[in-house]
Design a protein around this motif. Structure first.
Motif, mmCIF file in Angstrom:
data_model
loop_
_atom_site.group_PDB
_atom_site.id
_atom_site.type_symbol
_atom_site.label_atom_id
_atom_site.label_comp_id
_atom_site.label_asym_id
_atom_site.label_seq_id
_atom_site.Cartn_x
_atom_site.Cartn_y
_atom_site.Cartn_z
ATOM 1 N N TYR A 126 -36.068 67.106 -30.460
ATOM 2 C CA TYR A 126 -37.294 67.433 -31.469
ATOM 3 C C TYR A 126 -36.815 66.687 -33.324
ATOM 4 C CZ TYR A 126 -38.451 70.706 -27.412
ATOM 5 O OH TYR A 126 -39.189 71.241 -25.786
ATOM 6 N N GLU A 127 -37.278 65.762 -33.195
ATOM 7 C CA GLU A 127 -37.395 65.744 -34.797
ATOM 8 C C GLU A 127 -38.020 66.003 -35.718
ATOM 9 O OE1 GLU A 127 -36.124 61.469 -36.425
ATOM 10 O OE2 GLU A 127 -37.460 61.190 -34.725
ATOM 11 N N ALA A 128 -37.507 66.539 -36.278
ATOM 12 C CA ALA A 128 -37.776 66.841 -37.515
ATOM 13 C C ALA A 128 -37.024 66.061 -39.198
ATOM 14 C CB ALA A 128 -37.769 68.697 -38.623
ATOM 15 N N SER A 129 -38.550 65.025 -39.436
ATOM 16 C CA SER A 129 -38.046 64.470 -40.512
ATOM 17 C C SER A 129 -37.358 65.034 -41.883
ATOM 18 C CB SER A 129 -39.771 63.986 -40.589
ATOM 19 O OG SER A 129 -39.418 62.447 -42.382
ATOM 20 N N LEU B 265 -38.991 73.318 -36.501
ATOM 21 C CA LEU B 265 -39.628 72.136 -36.790
ATOM 22 C C LEU B 265 -40.107 72.698 -37.959
ATOM 23 C CD1 LEU B 265 -40.900 69.431 -33.343
ATOM 24 C CD2 LEU B 265 -39.305 69.075 -34.755
ATOM 25 N N HIS B 266 -40.675 74.128 -38.426
ATOM 26 C CA HIS B 266 -41.637 73.585 -38.862
ATOM 27 C C HIS B 266 -40.382 74.662 -40.477
ATOM 28 C CE1 HIS B 266 -44.628 73.785 -36.938
ATOM 29 N NE2 HIS B 266 -44.618 74.749 -36.295
ATOM 30 N N HIS B 267 -39.310 74.111 -39.788
ATOM 31 C CA HIS B 267 -37.767 75.082 -41.463
ATOM 32 C C HIS B 267 -37.504 73.724 -40.901
ATOM 33 C CE1 HIS B 267 -39.217 79.475 -40.446
ATOM 34 N NE2 HIS B 267 -38.829 79.261 -39.602
ATOM 35 N N GLY B 268 -37.564 72.526 -41.165
ATOM 36 C CA GLY B 268 -37.417 71.314 -41.460
ATOM 37 C C GLY B 268 -35.280 71.361 -40.816
ATOM 38 N N LEU B 269 -35.821 71.678 -39.184
ATOM 39 C CA LEU B 269 -34.621 71.266 -38.469
ATOM 40 C C LEU B 269 -35.198 70.567 -37.121
ATOM 41 C CD1 LEU B 269 -33.028 75.287 -38.896
ATOM 42 C CD2 LEU B 269 -32.794 72.972 -39.672
ATOM 43 N N SER B 270 -34.200 69.791 -36.459
ATOM 44 C CA SER B 270 -34.589 68.567 -34.915
ATOM 45 C C SER B 270 -33.436 69.957 -34.111
ATOM 46 C CB SER B 270 -33.986 67.285 -35.304
ATOM 47 O OG SER B 270 -35.059 66.777 -36.800
ATOM 48 N N SER B 271 -34.155 69.011 -33.377
ATOM 49 C CA SER B 271 -32.422 70.073 -32.003
ATOM 50 C C SER B 271 -33.255 68.925 -30.836
ATOM 51 C CB SER B 271 -33.424 71.099 -31.613
ATOM 52 O OG SER B 271 -34.648 71.251 -31.497
ATOM 53 N N LEU B 272 -32.369 69.047 -30.454
ATOM 54 C CA LEU B 272 -32.044 68.475 -28.584
ATOM 55 C C LEU B 272 -31.996 69.128 -27.558
ATOM 56 C CD1 LEU B 272 -31.756 65.169 -27.962
ATOM 57 C CD2 LEU B 272 -29.150 65.128 -28.076
ATOM 58 N N ARG B 273 -32.163 68.973 -26.793
ATOM 59 C CA ARG B 273 -32.759 68.883 -25.370
ATOM 60 C C ARG B 273 -31.341 67.900 -24.628
ATOM 61 N NH1 ARG B 273 -37.497 71.938 -23.234
ATOM 62 N NH2 ARG B 273 -36.559 72.297 -21.210
ATOM 63 N N VAL B 274 -30.589 69.153 -23.675
ATOM 64 C CA VAL B 274 -29.325 67.724 -22.861
ATOM 65 C C VAL B 274 -29.204 68.265 -21.060
ATOM 66 C CG1 VAL B 274 -26.943 66.970 -22.763
ATOM 67 C CG2 VAL B 274 -27.719 67.082 -24.733
ATOM 68 N N LYS B 275 -29.605 67.570 -20.828
ATOM 69 C CA LYS B 275 -29.291 67.651 -19.302
ATOM 70 C C LYS B 275 -27.727 66.583 -18.892
ATOM 71 C CE LYS B 275 -31.288 65.980 -15.238
ATOM 72 N NZ LYS B 275 -32.504 65.063 -14.775
ATOM 73 N N VAL C 272 -25.010 71.318 -37.264
ATOM 74 C CA VAL C 272 -24.996 71.059 -36.437
ATOM 75 C C VAL C 272 -24.914 72.312 -35.241
ATOM 76 C CG1 VAL C 272 -25.553 70.290 -33.315
ATOM 77 C CG2 VAL C 272 -24.828 68.649 -35.532
ATOM 78 N N ALA C 273 -25.888 73.285 -34.724
ATOM 79 C CA ALA C 273 -25.627 74.189 -33.760
ATOM 80 C C ALA C 273 -25.711 73.764 -32.667
ATOM 81 C CB ALA C 273 -26.909 75.480 -34.161
ATOM 82 N N LEU C 274 -24.631 74.741 -31.810
ATOM 83 C CA LEU C 274 -24.990 74.102 -30.153
ATOM 84 C C LEU C 274 -25.754 75.596 -29.407
ATOM 85 C CD1 LEU C 274 -21.843 72.079 -29.583
ATOM 86 C CD2 LEU C 274 -23.506 71.719 -29.845
ATOM 87 N N VAL C 275 -26.120 75.541 -29.456
ATOM 88 C CA VAL C 275 -27.029 77.052 -27.928
ATOM 89 C C VAL C 275 -27.087 76.485 -27.049
ATOM 90 C CG1 VAL C 275 -28.455 78.457 -27.565
ATOM 91 C CG2 VAL C 275 -27.992 77.457 -30.066
ATOM 92 N N GLY C 276 -25.413 77.316 -25.876
ATOM 93 C CA GLY C 276 -25.531 77.578 -24.653
ATOM 94 C C GLY C 276 -26.127 78.029 -23.266
ATOM 95 N N HIS C 277 -26.650 78.309 -21.694
ATOM 96 C CA HIS C 277 -26.684 79.672 -21.531
ATOM 97 C C HIS C 277 -25.931 79.565 -20.262
ATOM 98 C CE1 HIS C 277 -29.106 81.141 -17.816
ATOM 99 N NE2 HIS C 277 -29.157 82.016 -18.604
ATOM 100 N N SER C 278 -25.115 80.783 -19.766
ATOM 101 C CA SER C 278 -24.565 80.885 -18.855
ATOM 102 C C SER C 278 -23.041 79.441 -18.501
ATOM 103 C CB SER C 278 -25.747 80.543 -17.622
ATOM 104 O OG SER C 278 -24.596 81.553 -16.627
#
Length: 184
Positions: A4-7, A39-49, A78-84
């Motif tokens: 999810y790329e925010a310019s 994205l509306h706050h100007g932040l990108s994110s990346l979902r990793v598999k 960068v923030a890191l968010v993970g479940h379990s």
């Protein structure tokens, strides 16, 4: 990866699921919903598999590659968010990367979180359902007790392992934490 790329973004998030691998997301599609919101706050994110969702060290390597990807796209925080299982992955990866400013662990396992004491100056948010029958809330309590520096723990009554029972509360809490920690 799902990007999810925010310019012009200077900050962003890496998201991972649990031991099931894939693009798992807790709390009723939390990751895609927050990815769009941020994205509306100007932040990108990346979902990793993960390549191998049962190997902690490989999973950490996959996350660190995701952080490098974001840095190559101009991000400085960068923030890191993970479940379990992903919560343990993110704590370990967060302690290793100078680009990480905060870690969010949702219903994390305690195994593999020894690096939590090495997180500072990075902050830590733990969110756990009090009705989690997969990984008991004591996992987050143990991590919280071992953590140093800025930390917070939110225990959600009636919420199970996937946190679907109070998904909007999880969404709001994680969004507000990320916005505060990444805008600094």
């Amino acid at each position: 990866m799902l990007f999810y790329e925010a310019s012009g973004a200077k900050a962003g998030v890496v998201w991972v699921g649990g031991v099931g691998g894939g693009f798992d997301t807790p709390a009723r599609e939390l990751y895609p919903r927050l990815g769009e919101e941020l994205l509306h706050h100007g932040l990108s994110s990346l979902r990793v598999k993960y390549r191998n969702p049962t190997d902690l060290s490989q999973a950490v390597h996959d996350v660190l590659a995701g952080v490098d990807f974001l840095v190559e796209h101009g991000l400085e925080r960068v923030a890191l968010v993970g479940h379990s299982f992903g919560g343990a992955v993110m704590i370990d990866a967060g302690a290793q990367s100078p680009w990480v400013t905060t870690v969010v662990a949702l219903a994390p396992q305690s195994y593999g979180t020894e690096a939590v004491s090495e997180l500072p100056p990075r902050s830590l948010l733990l969110v756990h359902g009090l009705s989690d029958a997969v990984l008991p809330p004591s996992c987050s309590l143990t991590i919280y007790e071992r953590a140093r520096g800025k930390k917070d723990l939110e225990l959600i009554p009636g919420a199970g392992h996937v946190l679907n029972e109070d998904a909007q509360r999880v969404f709001t809490r994680v969004r507000d934490w990320l916005l505060h920690e990444l805008r600094g």
